[in-house]
Design a protein around this motif. Structure first.
Motif, PDB file in Angstrom:
ATOM      1  N   ALA A  28       0.820  -1.224   0.000  1.00 42.14           N
ATOM      2  CA  ALA A  28       0.000   0.000   0.000  1.00 42.14           C
ATOM      3  C   ALA A  28       0.853   1.272   0.000  1.00 42.14           C
ATOM      4  O   ALA A  28       0.305   2.379   0.013  1.00 42.14           O
ATOM      5  CB  ALA A  28      -0.911   0.001   1.222  1.00 42.14           C
ATOM      6  N   LEU A  29       2.173   1.135  -0.006  1.00 41.39           N
ATOM      7  CA  LEU A  29       3.037   2.320  -0.037  1.00 41.39           C
ATOM      8  C   LEU A  29       2.716   3.162  -1.269  1.00 41.39           C
ATOM      9  O   LEU A  29       2.626   2.652  -2.384  1.00 41.39           O
ATOM     10  CB  LEU A  29       4.519   1.904  -0.058  1.00 41.39           C
ATOM     11  CG  LEU A  29       5.078   1.342   1.245  1.00 41.39           C
ATOM     12  CD1 LEU A  29       6.422   0.655   1.009  1.00 41.39           C
ATOM     13  CD2 LEU A  29       5.216   2.429   2.312  1.00 41.39           C
ATOM     14  N   LYS A  30       2.575   4.465  -1.055  1.00 40.01           N
ATOM     15  CA  LYS A  30       2.132   5.350  -2.149  1.00 40.01           C
ATOM     16  C   LYS A  30       3.311   5.903  -2.963  1.00 40.01           C
ATOM     17  O   LYS A  30       3.171   6.174  -4.144  1.00 40.01           O
ATOM     18  CB  LYS A  30       1.294   6.502  -1.563  1.00 40.01           C
ATOM     19  CG  LYS A  30       0.047   6.035  -0.825  1.00 40.01           C
ATOM     20  CD  LYS A  30      -0.805   7.184  -0.300  1.00 40.01           C
ATOM     21  CE  LYS A  30      -0.283   7.785   0.978  1.00 40.01           C
ATOM     22  NZ  LYS A  30      -0.670   7.044   2.198  1.00 40.01           N
ATOM     23  N   ASN A  31       4.442   6.100  -2.290  1.00 43.70           N
ATOM     24  CA  ASN A  31       5.587   6.727  -2.967  1.00 43.70           C
ATOM     25  C   ASN A  31       6.852   5.876  -2.832  1.00 43.70           C
ATOM     26  O   ASN A  31       7.140   5.377  -1.745  1.00 43.70           O
ATOM     27  CB  ASN A  31       5.872   8.108  -2.349  1.00 43.70           C
ATOM     28  CG  ASN A  31       4.657   9.008  -2.406  1.00 43.70           C
ATOM     29  OD1 ASN A  31       4.073   9.202  -3.465  1.00 43.70           O
ATOM     30  ND2 ASN A  31       4.240   9.522  -1.251  1.00 43.70           N
ATOM     31  N   VAL A  33      13.516  -2.236   3.638  1.00 40.91           N
ATOM     32  CA  VAL A  33      12.955  -3.171   4.628  1.00 40.91           C
ATOM     33  C   VAL A  33      13.621  -4.538   4.483  1.00 40.91           C
ATOM     34  O   VAL A  33      14.022  -5.160   5.482  1.00 40.91           O
ATOM     35  CB  VAL A  33      11.420  -3.291   4.474  1.00 40.91           C
ATOM     36  CG1 VAL A  33      10.867  -4.446   5.315  1.00 40.91           C
ATOM     37  CG2 VAL A  33      10.737  -1.987   4.883  1.00 40.91           C
ATOM     38  N   GLY A  34      13.764  -5.010   3.248  1.00 37.23           N
ATOM     39  CA  GLY A  34      14.437  -6.293   3.006  1.00 37.23           C
ATOM     40  C   GLY A  34      15.863  -6.284   3.535  1.00 37.23           C
ATOM     41  O   GLY A  34      16.329  -7.252   4.142  1.00 37.23           O
ATOM     42  N   TYR A  35      16.541  -5.155   3.342  1.00 36.78           N
ATOM     43  CA  TYR A  35      17.925  -5.012   3.815  1.00 36.78           C
ATOM     44  C   TYR A  35      17.977  -5.071   5.340  1.00 36.78           C
ATOM     45  O   TYR A  35      18.815  -5.771   5.922  1.00 36.78           O
ATOM     46  CB  TYR A  35      18.503  -3.694   3.301  1.00 36.78           C
ATOM     47  CG  TYR A  35      19.883  -3.385   3.838  1.00 36.78           C
ATOM     48  CD1 TYR A  35      21.004  -4.084   3.368  1.00 36.78           C
ATOM     49  CD2 TYR A  35      20.076  -2.412   4.815  1.00 36.78           C
ATOM     50  CE1 TYR A  35      22.273  -3.818   3.860  1.00 36.78           C
ATOM     51  CE2 TYR A  35      21.334  -2.144   5.317  1.00 36.78           C
ATOM     52  CZ  TYR A  35      22.428  -2.846   4.836  1.00 36.78           C
ATOM     53  OH  TYR A  35      23.685  -2.587   5.332  1.00 36.78           O
ATOM     54  N   ILE A  54      11.904   1.314  -3.493  1.00 32.75           N
ATOM     55  CA  ILE A  54      13.059   1.781  -2.706  1.00 32.75           C
ATOM     56  C   ILE A  54      12.850   1.455  -1.228  1.00 32.75           C
ATOM     57  O   ILE A  54      13.735   0.928  -0.548  1.00 32.75           O
ATOM     58  CB  ILE A  54      13.267   3.303  -2.907  1.00 32.75           C
ATOM     59  CG1 ILE A  54      13.666   3.576  -4.355  1.00 32.75           C
ATOM     60  CG2 ILE A  54      14.314   3.849  -1.939  1.00 32.75           C
ATOM     61  CD1 ILE A  54      13.607   5.041  -4.759  1.00 32.75           C
ATOM     62  N   TRP A  55      11.645   1.747  -0.715  1.00 33.60           N
ATOM     63  CA  TRP A  55      11.354   1.490   0.692  1.00 33.60           C
ATOM     64  C   TRP A  55      11.375  -0.007   0.991  1.00 33.60           C
ATOM     65  O   TRP A  55      11.879  -0.433   2.036  1.00 33.60           O
ATOM     66  CB  TRP A  55       9.998   2.078   1.066  1.00 33.60           C
ATOM     67  CG  TRP A  55      10.027   3.554   1.315  1.00 33.60           C
ATOM     68  CD1 TRP A  55       9.520   4.539   0.523  1.00 33.60           C
ATOM     69  CD2 TRP A  55      10.618   4.226   2.442  1.00 33.60           C
ATOM     70  NE1 TRP A  55       9.754   5.775   1.080  1.00 33.60           N
ATOM     71  CE2 TRP A  55      10.424   5.614   2.259  1.00 33.60           C
ATOM     72  CE3 TRP A  55      11.295   3.782   3.584  1.00 33.60           C
ATOM     73  CZ2 TRP A  55      10.868   6.569   3.169  1.00 33.60           C
ATOM     74  CZ3 TRP A  55      11.742   4.726   4.508  1.00 33.60           C
ATOM     75  CH2 TRP A  55      11.533   6.101   4.298  1.00 33.60           C
ATOM     76  N   LYS A  84       7.462  -6.596  -9.018  1.00 25.37           N
ATOM     77  CA  LYS A  84       8.446  -5.547  -8.701  1.00 25.37           C
ATOM     78  C   LYS A  84       8.745  -5.477  -7.207  1.00 25.37           C
ATOM     79  O   LYS A  84       9.897  -5.335  -6.799  1.00 25.37           O
ATOM     80  CB  LYS A  84       7.935  -4.180  -9.192  1.00 25.37           C
ATOM     81  CG  LYS A  84       7.970  -4.050 -10.708  1.00 25.37           C
ATOM     82  CD  LYS A  84       7.432  -2.707 -11.158  1.00 25.37           C
ATOM     83  CE  LYS A  84       7.546  -2.586 -12.674  1.00 25.37           C
ATOM     84  NZ  LYS A  84       6.947  -1.340 -13.167  1.00 25.37           N
ATOM     85  N   LEU A  85       7.693  -5.582  -6.384  1.00 23.63           N
ATOM     86  CA  LEU A  85       7.880  -5.434  -4.946  1.00 23.63           C
ATOM     87  C   LEU A  85       8.545  -6.665  -4.330  1.00 23.63           C
ATOM     88  O   LEU A  85       9.387  -6.536  -3.435  1.00 23.63           O
ATOM     89  CB  LEU A  85       6.554  -5.122  -4.257  1.00 23.63           C
ATOM     90  CG  LEU A  85       5.831  -3.842  -4.736  1.00 23.63           C
ATOM     91  CD1 LEU A  85       4.656  -3.516  -3.840  1.00 23.63           C
ATOM     92  CD2 LEU A  85       6.777  -2.643  -4.823  1.00 23.63           C
TER      93      LEU A  85
END
Length: 499
Positions: A111-114, A123-125, A118-119, A169-170
């Motif tokens: 649900a991240l809008k922007n 988080v994965g990192y 990258i975000w 992509k995510l």
């Protein structure tokens, strides 16, 4: 090394953190006598096929994290070849281990809008770094399942969404973040578990779609990852008759799916790991110990996860496989161990977590994903109603989790006297069983309240649970906050205050 020793490197049975000394010694026997290649850590036998819910009620879970690190060190010390340590931590170590950083669910990150990619890579990192510092080499995540079935009992909150391109992509972003941290990761559950109505922990899901439909939905995120060099894929326990000549055979033991489709047609060159071999979708198919392990190996799995019959499995594979087959798999497993630094394993000290930094990330993410999904919020009106003593407040299912009212810092009147009411719902469970843990009487109360006077709904939890709260139009506005973290409550409060 002889043939059996090479085969043993493919085995990653379950290791339970909370267990008996007798069972710890049984794992030591598997390491010493059978020379297994790895271990997959779970919280306890009680929760092995479950996620992080209701454990504290039935178990002594003190010092889970410290216990896990102690066991990793204990087991590594006696292994001739260092063990590949893995865990299933889709939203971080907290999925299996208390008092460790928990990150948002995939559905929340979806649900991240922007700048979502990258975000999510960040988080994965962070997840990867938490694991690496804890002696874990491989995270059995992320899910690349496209959640097109809202009634799915097992994927739901674990998927980034219902759009194949977005999920592709995510999921790849999460995978890339973990890889950047220096641990292994895998896309799962090939060929795609998102449109099923059976939980493969309990039975065999069957996906009746044509190959063309599967290619545009289920298979798309996996192909996307393969085209970008993903090194590991987990195969799920679900049947896809269109890809197996009409047979209802689980993908995890299907040569047509793993060898012909995944490795052949789709061009996957990495390692294939099986989903847990104790799951009912496959465990009941082969009563003879070791036969399931052979079927999984023969189908094209390189790593056999959660085998309950290690010794018999090694023997069966040794009897039935060629030296060339065994050598090829052994080389892939050893190459993975080298790449992930497994062979340089040293004793691990219990790490500390930077909770302040983690809290800031949670807040930054919440500001990006919290959304008004229905109606409008007039923050000036909310403040004026509060001053006039005409704003009510009521929360449901909070069970001590709520800091929301304090964070709003405005006075409330009783619901009966109020002109308008803020309702907060803290969804008890992120899984759909029993209406996400919400009692029908309370749901009826919420629906009645929404019809009796204007209400603002603030929903903390899985958005798929919103369907049980009635029509969204019955509320003046609906804020979807996705998670119940304290940082999220603070951001949701600011959303109502227009800050």
């Amino acid at each position: 090394m002889n043939k059996s020793q090479k085969i043993a490197q493919s085995f990653s049975p379950a290791a339970f953190i909370h267990d008996t000394e007798e069972n710890y010694q049984a794992i030591e026997k598997l390491i010493r006598a059978d020379e297994i290649g790895g271990l997959t850590f779970f919280h306890s036998r009680h929760s092995a096929a479950a996620n992080f819910e209701k454990r504290a009620e039935v178990l002594d879970v003190t010092e889970t994290f410290e216990k896990m690190i102690g066991l990793i060190n204990r087991y590594q010390e006696i292994s001739k070849i260092p063990l590949l340590i893995s865990i299933d931590g889709e939203y971080g170590l907290a999925m299996r281990v208390e008092k460790t950083p928990q990150y948002p669910f995939a559905i929340t990150l979806g649900a991240l809008k922007n700048d979502a990619e990258i975000w999510i890579e960040e988080v994965g990192y962070r997840i990867g770094m938490d694991m690496k510092r804890s002696g874990i080499h491989l995270n059995l995540a992320p899910c690349a399942d496209v959640n097109t079935n809202p009634n799915n009992p097992v994927i739901g909150y674990r998927s980034f969404g219902n759009n194949p391109e977005k999920v592709a992509k995510l999921a790849f972003a999460a995978y890339s973040g973990m890889k950047k941290a220096g641990i292994g990761a895998c896309l799962k559950h090939f060929p795609g578990h998102g449109d099923t109505e059976v939980d493969s922990h309990l039975g065999l899901p069957i996906l009746n779609k044509t190959k063309a439909e599967l290619q545009t939905e289920e298979l798309f995120p996996f192909q996307y990852g393969i085209d970008r060099g993903v090194e590991m894929i987990m195969v799920g326990h679900l049947a896809v008759p269109a890809l197996t000549g009409g047979k209802d055979i689980p993908a995890s033991i299907s040569q047509e799916l793993i060898t012909d489709l995944l490795k052949g047609e789709m061009g996957f060159k990495g390692l294939v790991i099986s989903d847990a071999l104790n799951m009912k979708a496959v465990a009941n198919l082969y009563p003879e110990p070791g036969e399931l392990e052979w079927q999984a190996f023969h189908a094209g799995n390189d790593i056999l996860c959660f085998s309950d019959h290690v010794k018999e499995g090694i023997e069966k594979i040794a009897q039935n496989s060629s030296d060339a087959e065994v050598d090829a798999v052994f080389e892939r497993v050893m190459d993975l161990k080298k790449r992930l630094g497994v062979l340089e394993t040293r004793p691990i000290e219990v790490p500390t977590f930077d909770w302040e930094r983690h809290s800031k990330l949670q807040k930054d993410l919440a500001e990006n994903y919290i959304s008004v999904i229905s109606g409008k919020i007039d923050s000036v009106e909310i403040q004026e109603l509060a001053k006039a003593g005409k704003l009510g407040y009521q929360e449901f299912f909070s069970s001590g989790k709520s800091h929301f009212a304090q964070k709003l810092e405005i006075p409330f009147s009783s619901v009966e006297q109020a002109e308008k009411v803020i309702l907060t719902v803290f969804v008890p469970s992120h899984k759909p069983l029993n209406q996400f843990g919400m009692e029908q009487t309370v749901l009826d109360e919420i629906k009645e309240l929404a019809k009796s006077k204007p209400c603002f709904l603030v929903h903390f939890g899985n958005p798929l649970a919103l369907k049980h709260l009635g029509k969204l139009e019955d509320f003046e506005a609906v804020v979807c906050a996705y998670q119940g973290f304290e940082e999220v409550q603070g951001v949701a409060a600011k959303t109502l205050q227009g800050l």
